[in-house]
Design a protein around this motif. Structure first.
Motif, PDB file in Angstrom:
ATOM      1  N   UNK A  52      99.691  34.769  38.911  1.00 41.63           N
ATOM      2  CA  UNK A  52     100.436  35.253  39.100  1.00 41.63           C
ATOM      3  C   UNK A  52      99.213  36.114  40.212  1.00 41.63           C
ATOM      4  N   UNK A  53      99.378  36.392  41.380  1.00 42.05           N
ATOM      5  CA  UNK A  53      98.414  37.246  41.750  1.00 42.05           C
ATOM      6  C   UNK A  53      97.841  38.663  41.707  1.00 42.05           C
ATOM      7  N   UNK A  54      99.116  39.169  41.254  1.00 42.34           N
ATOM      8  CA  UNK A  54      99.037  40.402  40.797  1.00 42.34           C
ATOM      9  C   UNK A  54      97.982  40.778  39.989  1.00 42.34           C
ATOM     10  N   UNK A  55      97.606  39.646  38.958  1.00 43.64           N
ATOM     11  CA  UNK A  55      97.002  39.557  37.910  1.00 43.64           C
ATOM     12  C   UNK A  55      96.025  39.190  37.522  1.00 43.64           C
ATOM     13  N   UNK A  56      95.245  39.038  39.100  1.00 39.01           N
ATOM     14  CA  UNK A  56      93.897  38.566  39.867  1.00 39.01           C
ATOM     15  C   UNK A  56      92.940  39.665  40.067  1.00 39.01           C
ATOM     16  N   UNK A  57      92.312  40.757  38.897  1.00 38.75           N
ATOM     17  CA  UNK A  57      91.745  40.996  38.834  1.00 38.75           C
ATOM     18  C   UNK A  57      90.948  40.713  36.958  1.00 38.75           C
ATOM     19  N   UNK A  58      89.895  41.662  37.195  1.00 37.96           N
ATOM     20  CA  UNK A  58      88.513  41.698  36.474  1.00 37.96           C
ATOM     21  C   UNK A  58      89.076  41.466  34.656  1.00 37.96           C
ATOM     22  N   UNK A  59      90.119  42.859  35.016  1.00 41.43           N
ATOM     23  CA  UNK A  59      90.708  42.639  33.602  1.00 41.43           C
ATOM     24  C   UNK A  59      91.132  41.989  32.960  1.00 41.43           C
ATOM     25  N   UNK A  60      92.176  41.392  33.954  1.00 40.55           N
ATOM     26  CA  UNK A  60      92.606  40.078  33.655  1.00 40.55           C
ATOM     27  C   UNK A  60      92.272  38.712  34.054  1.00 40.55           C
ATOM     28  N   UNK A  61      91.179  38.866  34.238  1.00 41.09           N
ATOM     29  CA  UNK A  61      90.225  37.462  34.166  1.00 41.09           C
ATOM     30  C   UNK A  61      89.368  37.444  32.582  1.00 41.09           C
ATOM     31  N   UNK A  62      89.652  38.364  32.281  1.00 45.23           N
ATOM     32  CA  UNK A  62      88.156  38.599  30.829  1.00 45.23           C
ATOM     33  C   UNK A  62      89.564  37.550  29.240  1.00 45.23           C
ATOM     34  N   UNK A  63      91.068  38.873  30.119  1.00 45.79           N
ATOM     35  CA  UNK A  63      92.169  38.811  29.353  1.00 45.79           C
ATOM     36  C   UNK A  63      92.292  37.118  29.163  1.00 45.79           C
ATOM     37  N   UNK A  64      92.299  36.827  29.855  1.00 48.20           N
ATOM     38  CA  UNK A  64      92.781  34.731  29.684  1.00 48.20           C
ATOM     39  C   UNK A  64      91.713  34.656  29.195  1.00 48.20           C
ATOM     40  N   UNK A  65      90.667  34.714  29.030  1.00 52.97           N
ATOM     41  CA  UNK A  65      89.171  33.889  28.439  1.00 52.97           C
ATOM     42  C   UNK A  65      89.115  34.141  27.389  1.00 52.97           C
ATOM     43  N   UNK A 120      83.088  47.846  28.565  1.00 58.95           N
ATOM     44  CA  UNK A 120      82.571  47.962  29.113  1.00 58.95           C
ATOM     45  C   UNK A 120      83.180  48.402  30.878  1.00 58.95           C
ATOM     46  N   UNK A 121      84.605  46.620  31.022  1.00 61.94           N
ATOM     47  CA  UNK A 121      84.877  46.175  32.418  1.00 61.94           C
ATOM     48  C   UNK A 121      86.116  48.278  31.762  1.00 61.94           C
ATOM     49  N   UNK A 122      86.104  48.169  30.690  1.00 62.60           N
ATOM     50  CA  UNK A 122      87.133  49.289  30.861  1.00 62.60           C
ATOM     51  C   UNK A 122      86.161  51.010  31.335  1.00 62.60           C
ATOM     52  N   UNK A 123      85.153  50.890  30.539  1.00 62.32           N
ATOM     53  CA  UNK A 123      84.331  52.249  30.537  1.00 62.32           C
ATOM     54  C   UNK A 123      84.208  51.947  32.208  1.00 62.32           C
ATOM     55  N   UNK A 124      84.036  51.003  32.992  1.00 58.79           N
ATOM     56  CA  UNK A 124      83.281  51.866  34.436  1.00 58.79           C
ATOM     57  C   UNK A 124      84.743  51.754  35.192  1.00 58.79           C
ATOM     58  N   UNK A 125      86.070  51.229  34.872  1.00 59.04           N
ATOM     59  CA  UNK A 125      86.965  51.125  35.004  1.00 59.04           C
ATOM     60  C   UNK A 125      88.083  52.541  35.401  1.00 59.04           C
ATOM     61  N   UNK A 214      80.915  48.566  21.759  1.00 61.10           N
ATOM     62  CA  UNK A 214      82.202  48.854  22.431  1.00 61.10           C
ATOM     63  C   UNK A 214      82.749  50.766  21.784  1.00 61.10           C
ATOM     64  N   UNK A 215      81.501  50.784  20.750  1.00 61.14           N
ATOM     65  CA  UNK A 215      81.999  52.209  20.519  1.00 61.14           C
ATOM     66  C   UNK A 215      81.537  53.310  21.350  1.00 61.14           C
ATOM     67  N   UNK A 216      80.570  52.426  21.648  1.00 57.70           N
ATOM     68  CA  UNK A 216      79.864  53.618  22.804  1.00 57.70           C
ATOM     69  C   UNK A 216      80.616  54.049  24.014  1.00 57.70           C
ATOM     70  N   UNK A 217      81.106  52.742  24.140  1.00 57.14           N
ATOM     71  CA  UNK A 217      81.874  51.873  25.866  1.00 57.14           C
ATOM     72  C   UNK A 217      83.498  53.279  25.645  1.00 57.14           C
ATOM     73  N   UNK A 218      84.056  53.233  24.397  1.00 58.31           N
ATOM     74  CA  UNK A 218      85.342  53.813  24.204  1.00 58.31           C
ATOM     75  C   UNK A 218      84.833  55.692  24.294  1.00 58.31           C
ATOM     76  N   UNK A 219      83.890  55.902  23.402  1.00 50.30           N
ATOM     77  CA  UNK A 219      83.727  57.263  23.020  1.00 50.30           C
ATOM     78  C   UNK A 219      82.978  57.779  24.830  1.00 50.30           C
ATOM     79  N   UNK A 220      82.579  57.400  25.798  1.00 46.41           N
ATOM     80  CA  UNK A 220      82.457  58.222  26.631  1.00 46.41           C
ATOM     81  C   UNK A 220      83.412  57.632  27.643  1.00 46.41           C
ATOM     82  N   UNK A 221      84.766  56.661  27.426  1.00 51.63           N
ATOM     83  CA  UNK A 221      86.063  57.132  28.170  1.00 51.63           C
ATOM     84  C   UNK A 221      86.628  58.160  27.186  1.00 51.63           C
ATOM     85  N   UNK A 222      86.416  58.278  26.241  1.00 47.13           N
ATOM     86  CA  UNK A 222      87.558  59.101  25.723  1.00 47.13           C
ATOM     87  C   UNK A 222      87.158  61.039  25.960  1.00 47.13           C
TER      88      UNK A 222
END
Length: 312
Positions: A52-65, A120-125, A214-222
């Protein structure tokens, strides 16, 4: 120790989860269904992301892995466990035991680093949205995934090179359903206290380091979400909830089994089952039930399949 009493250990005996035949037959059916769901669920996610071309993004690439590694994580222990339920003598060869330890730590190390990469991907996004496509390019994603594989391999090799040379001369019973590293080294014909601490430290450094990242990334996100508008905050938190849930499911059992100083057999067995069975089982459900893009991709795939079937 007399040399005559020393011998090369050719196999280990796994005591399993229980000794009741009726319960073991019930567990065969339950875990067989679970394994089928794990494999099929993660394959569906990988196929959707690839096709699915709609899912060709970094987040879903990592999710596939992540789906790929979850499928293999369960395959390390569940098929052997199901087969052993139907056997009176539950044995595993020395080579098979060492292979289980190697691949268990290889995949666990990879998955821990991958979850840190996903955070980290979610932090950047969320925190740097204007630079997201530049920072999380395809080349960067591939580098991060390769780094995850290399880290897992190095971590696993650091464990296995210290176990294989150990002298095993009996007893050979492992009170678990698979070759769990802490239980295996206790069977060595030598004092392994210092070695056990060293290997737990190795696991602990990797687990705690990834957890802190992980904790650092989500702290910055929050913090970023807290300063943003309510609609943006709601969308951002919805995106991250699945990732946080998976992180808790993975790091919780791992820290208790390999880092926690106290060891209680039935607790370790429960956590091992949770880690190798329920975590790979829940991950596809978490991402598909809460992710609208995955749900829409599944609907498109189903419509395409029905259309192709109708044209025959």
């Amino acid at each position: 120790m007399d040399e005559g009493n020393q011998s090369v250990m050719s196999e280990f005996v796994l005591l399993g989860l229980c000794h009741s035949w009726n319960i073991q037959v019930l567990l065969v059916m339950i875990f067989s269904v679970f394994y089928l769901i794990i494999v099929s669920g993660n394959i569906v996610i990988m196929v959707l992301i690839i096709t699915d071309s709609h899912l060709h993004s970094p987040m879903y690439f990592l999710l596939a892995n992540l789906s790929f590694v979850d499928m293999w994580l369960s395959s390390i222990t569940i098929p052997k466990m199901i087969a052993d339920f139907l056997k009176e003598s539950k044995t595993i060869s020395f080579g098979g035991c060492m292979s289980q330890i190697f691949f268990a730590h290889f995949i666990a190390g990879f998955e821990m680093v991958l979850l840190a990469v996903m955070a980290y991907d979610r932090y950047v996004a969320i925190c740097k949205p204007l630079r997201y496509s530049t920072i999380m390019s395809l080349r960067m994603c591939i580098r991060l995934v390769v780094t995850s594989w290399i880290t897992g391999f190095v971590h696993s090799m650091s464990q296995i090179v210290m176990i294989v040379p150990l002298p095993f001369c009996g007893p050979k019973e492992i009170d678990s359903f698979f070759c769990d590293r802490p239980l295996v080294i206790k069977l060595a014909c030598m004092d392994t206290y210092s070695l056990d601490i060293l290997m737990n430290l190795d696991c602990g450094v990797l687990a705690v380091t990834c957890f802190i990242l992980v904790l650092t990334s989500y702290t910055y996100i929050l913090l970023t979400v807290h300063r943003s508008c309510k609609s943006g905050a709601s969308k951002a938190l919805s995106t991250c909830t699945a990732h946080i849930t998976v992180v808790v499911l993975l790091f919780g059992p791992s820290i208790f089994i390999y880092v926690w100083p106290l060891s209680i057999t039935w607790v370790n067995k429960f956590l091992a089952v949770f880690y190798y069975v329920f975590t790979p089982l829940l991950n596809p459900a978490i991402y598909t039930l809460r992710n609208k893009k995955i749900q829409n991709a599944l609907k498109r795939f189903r419509s395409y399949y029905l259309e192709c079937k109708g044209n025959r």
